[in-house]
Design a protein around this motif. Sequence first.
Motif, PDB file in Angstrom:
ATOM      1  N   ASP A  65       0.831  -1.201   0.000  1.00 34.33           N
ATOM      2  CA  ASP A  65       0.000   0.000   0.000  1.00 34.33           C
ATOM      3  C   ASP A  65       0.872   1.260   0.000  1.00 34.33           C
ATOM      4  OD1 ASP A  65      -2.777   1.227   0.420  1.00 34.33           O
ATOM      5  OD2 ASP A  65      -1.640   2.106   2.072  1.00 34.33           O
ATOM      6  N   ILE A  66       1.947   1.248   0.788  1.00 36.68           N
ATOM      7  CA  ILE A  66       2.857   2.399   0.830  1.00 36.68           C
ATOM      8  C   ILE A  66       3.541   2.574  -0.522  1.00 36.68           C
ATOM      9  CG2 ILE A  66       4.971   3.314   1.878  1.00 36.68           C
ATOM     10  CD1 ILE A  66       4.120   1.814   4.459  1.00 36.68           C
ATOM     11  N   PHE A  67       3.976   1.454  -1.106  1.00 35.79           N
ATOM     12  CA  PHE A  67       4.606   1.528  -2.426  1.00 35.79           C
ATOM     13  C   PHE A  67       3.639   2.109  -3.455  1.00 35.79           C
ATOM     14  CE2 PHE A  67       8.726  -0.896  -2.999  1.00 35.79           C
ATOM     15  CZ  PHE A  67       9.102  -0.775  -1.676  1.00 35.79           C
ATOM     16  N   ALA A  68       2.364   1.717  -3.372  1.00 37.67           N
ATOM     17  CA  ALA A  68       1.357   2.228  -4.312  1.00 37.67           C
ATOM     18  C   ALA A  68       1.192   3.738  -4.154  1.00 37.67           C
ATOM     19  CB  ALA A  68       0.027   1.519  -4.085  1.00 37.67           C
ATOM     20  N   GLN A  69       1.258   4.230  -2.907  1.00 37.06           N
ATOM     21  CA  GLN A  69       1.155   5.672  -2.657  1.00 37.06           C
ATOM     22  C   GLN A  69       2.360   6.413  -3.201  1.00 37.06           C
ATOM     23  OE1 GLN A  69       0.396   6.884   1.416  1.00 37.06           O
ATOM     24  NE2 GLN A  69      -0.821   5.063   1.820  1.00 37.06           N
ATOM     25  N   ARG A  70       3.541   5.803  -3.054  1.00 40.89           N
ATOM     26  CA  ARG A  70       4.792   6.498  -3.352  1.00 40.89           C
ATOM     27  C   ARG A  70       5.209   6.431  -4.815  1.00 40.89           C
ATOM     28  NH1 ARG A  70       6.778   9.693   0.901  1.00 40.89           N
ATOM     29  NH2 ARG A  70       5.812   8.897   2.778  1.00 40.89           N
ATOM     30  N   ALA A  71       4.703   5.452  -5.545  1.00 38.39           N
ATOM     31  CA  ALA A  71       5.120   5.270  -6.939  1.00 38.39           C
ATOM     32  C   ALA A  71       4.746   6.500  -7.773  1.00 38.39           C
ATOM     33  CB  ALA A  71       4.480   4.015  -7.516  1.00 38.39           C
ATOM     34  N   GLN A  72       5.719   7.094  -8.423  1.00 40.81           N
ATOM     35  CA  GLN A  72       5.494   8.301  -9.214  1.00 40.81           C
ATOM     36  C   GLN A  72       5.551   8.029 -10.714  1.00 40.81           C
ATOM     37  OE1 GLN A  72       4.659  11.333  -7.899  1.00 40.81           O
ATOM     38  NE2 GLN A  72       4.595  10.278  -5.918  1.00 40.81           N
ATOM     39  N   THR A  73       6.544   7.279 -11.152  1.00 43.41           N
ATOM     40  CA  THR A  73       6.706   7.055 -12.587  1.00 43.41           C
ATOM     41  C   THR A  73       5.867   5.865 -13.041  1.00 43.41           C
ATOM     42  OG1 THR A  73       8.574   5.560 -12.302  1.00 43.41           O
ATOM     43  CG2 THR A  73       9.078   7.904 -12.464  1.00 43.41           C
ATOM     44  N   SER A  74       5.701   5.768 -14.352  1.00 44.88           N
ATOM     45  CA  SER A  74       4.960   4.647 -14.931  1.00 44.88           C
ATOM     46  C   SER A  74       5.636   3.324 -14.597  1.00 44.88           C
ATOM     47  CB  SER A  74       4.876   4.823 -16.454  1.00 44.88           C
ATOM     48  OG  SER A  74       4.360   3.663 -17.070  1.00 44.88           O
ATOM     49  N   TYR A  75       6.968   3.336 -14.584  1.00 39.86           N
ATOM     50  CA  TYR A  75       7.734   2.117 -14.299  1.00 39.86           C
ATOM     51  C   TYR A  75       7.470   1.624 -12.880  1.00 39.86           C
ATOM     52  CZ  TYR A  75      11.745  -1.075 -14.538  1.00 39.86           C
ATOM     53  OH  TYR A  75      12.550  -2.181 -14.560  1.00 39.86           O
ATOM     54  N   ALA A  76       7.573   2.538 -11.913  1.00 39.03           N
ATOM     55  CA  ALA A  76       7.354   2.160 -10.513  1.00 39.03           C
ATOM     56  C   ALA A  76       5.921   1.697 -10.298  1.00 39.03           C
ATOM     57  CB  ALA A  76       7.679   3.336  -9.597  1.00 39.03           C
ATOM     58  N   ARG A  77       4.966   2.392 -10.924  1.00 42.03           N
ATOM     59  CA  ARG A  77       3.554   1.999 -10.761  1.00 42.03           C
ATOM     60  C   ARG A  77       3.307   0.612 -11.341  1.00 42.03           C
ATOM     61  NH1 ARG A  77       2.531   7.620 -11.824  1.00 42.03           N
ATOM     62  NH2 ARG A  77       2.291   7.193 -14.046  1.00 42.03           N
ATOM     63  N   THR A  78       3.956   0.312 -12.465  1.00 43.17           N
ATOM     64  CA  THR A  78       3.810  -1.011 -13.083  1.00 43.17           C
ATOM     65  C   THR A  78       4.372  -2.092 -12.170  1.00 43.17           C
ATOM     66  OG1 THR A  78       4.003  -0.020 -15.284  1.00 43.17           O
ATOM     67  CG2 THR A  78       4.312  -2.393 -15.141  1.00 43.17           C
ATOM     68  N   GLN A  79       5.532  -1.829 -11.581  1.00 43.09           N
ATOM     69  CA  GLN A  79       6.151  -2.804 -10.676  1.00 43.09           C
ATOM     70  C   GLN A  79       5.280  -3.058  -9.446  1.00 43.09           C
ATOM     71  OE1 GLN A  79       9.848  -0.562 -10.479  1.00 43.09           O
ATOM     72  NE2 GLN A  79      10.953  -2.320 -11.254  1.00 43.09           N
ATOM     73  N   VAL A  80       4.742  -1.984  -8.884  1.00 41.32           N
ATOM     74  CA  VAL A  80       3.884  -2.127  -7.699  1.00 41.32           C
ATOM     75  C   VAL A  80       2.605  -2.880  -8.059  1.00 41.32           C
ATOM     76  CG1 VAL A  80       2.519  -0.883  -5.984  1.00 41.32           C
ATOM     77  CG2 VAL A  80       4.800  -0.068  -6.571  1.00 41.32           C
ATOM     78  N   GLU A  81       2.024  -2.547  -9.217  1.00 38.07           N
ATOM     79  CA  GLU A  81       0.787  -3.225  -9.638  1.00 38.07           C
ATOM     80  C   GLU A  81       1.025  -4.721  -9.836  1.00 38.07           C
ATOM     81  OE1 GLU A  81      -2.809  -2.721 -12.958  1.00 38.07           O
ATOM     82  OE2 GLU A  81      -1.030  -1.421 -13.065  1.00 38.07           O
ATOM     83  N   LEU A  82       2.185  -5.067 -10.385  1.00 42.42           N
ATOM     84  CA  LEU A  82       2.525  -6.478 -10.564  1.00 42.42           C
ATOM     85  C   LEU A  82       2.616  -7.183  -9.209  1.00 42.42           C
ATOM     86  CD1 LEU A  82       3.462  -8.943 -12.182  1.00 42.42           C
ATOM     87  CD2 LEU A  82       5.785  -8.004 -12.136  1.00 42.42           C
ATOM     88  N   ALA A  83       3.285  -6.557  -8.254  1.00 37.25           N
ATOM     89  CA  ALA A  83       3.414  -7.141  -6.912  1.00 37.25           C
ATOM     90  C   ALA A  83       2.045  -7.294  -6.249  1.00 37.25           C
ATOM     91  CB  ALA A  83       4.327  -6.276  -6.047  1.00 37.25           C
TER      92      ALA A  83
END
Length: 403
Positions: A113-131
């Motif tokens: 949940d924290i990672f989802a809040q903090r993800a800014q770029t498309s790359y980070a959001r994709t990684q968090v969504e995968l997890a």
Amino acid sequence: MIEEKDISLEKAVLVGLVTQNQDEEKVKEYLDELEFLTYTAGGEVLKRFTQKVEMPNPKTFIGSGKLDEVKDYIHENDVTTVIFDDELSPAQERNISRILNCKILDRTNLILDIFAQRAQTSYARTQVELAQCEYLLPRLKGMWTHLERQKGGIGMRGPGETEIETDRRIVRDKIALLKAKIKTIDKQMAVQRGNRGSLVRVALVGYTNVGKSTLMNVISKSDVFAENKLFATLDTTVRKVVIHNLPFLVSDTVGFIRKLPTQLVESFKSTLDEVREADLLLHVVDISHSNFEEHIESVNNILAEIGCDDKPTIMVFNKIDAYKPQDFDEEDLMSERTTAHFSLEEWQKTWMHKVGNKALFISALNKENMDAFRNRVYKEVRDIHVTRFPYNNFLYPDIEELE
């Protein structure tokens, strides 16, 4: 004057177990960290519950008596969230949720949940969504119990795919798409890394919230987001730094943490390519944290997992301005105790100075001992550069000549 509590914070309680592998002191440390995670996610911890057992209850994680105690407390205090320090199985999560009738999270879910809040770029959001999808897949049954029923009615009788199976297939397809997307971005980032030329690469690594981003801002004179919360930085930031006319690249990477969810380690392995391809690692440690030794071990374990444990590394003990003498035993430092922090000469007499190849002691926030830090980094980067390009030797003099 009485401080007013932030009414926007979500009320939560924490639950941890004292087992054969985790004594009371270790559980307290883990729950301290879990409370900081809860605060970072936007929650307020009202109470902690611990139970001493040989092993977790396979059905409800904690015993029925302790579960009743938690139930009574959350209903009396309007608590909306119960957070468990260890990852719950789908069955445990389902059973606990049925009994407590409130939101149930475990450490993995909270970090996601924290990672989802903090993800800014498309790359980070994709990684968090995968997890998140990989975490969600085995838990679909508990979240969508109404989807287990077969569809009925005209034209819908007989064998067919249940809705829960359909949902699982959708999530699996989503996982496949996200993995493909990450693979594509990885190729693009590999090209970007290749285009950076022959500059020496330095990566900042360390536990979360040790001051890597603050240090990055100081040495690169840039404005990387830094905050006193866990996982303030998710996206890898790369900056060009010049010390004594010697240019090199510095990357600030995502912080590590104990009990890091497997899904996140897998998803963020590609982000850690910056660490894999670095020529030199600066392992930043928060010297003011009472459990910094465990933090060092956690980071070293993850570095070993991604195959980076044999890279040249400088230990950088940060936050010497925030160090409290009572955090250490008498034999660790001088016998004389004061409230002021120690001098650099005193730090260099400790066992920490002997870790690796002579550790550094700094305060990135107050810019203490930064000249020694820059000179040391210059020396290490110069050695790597000259080994790679011997004919450039005359361009960058030894640090002794500069001094």
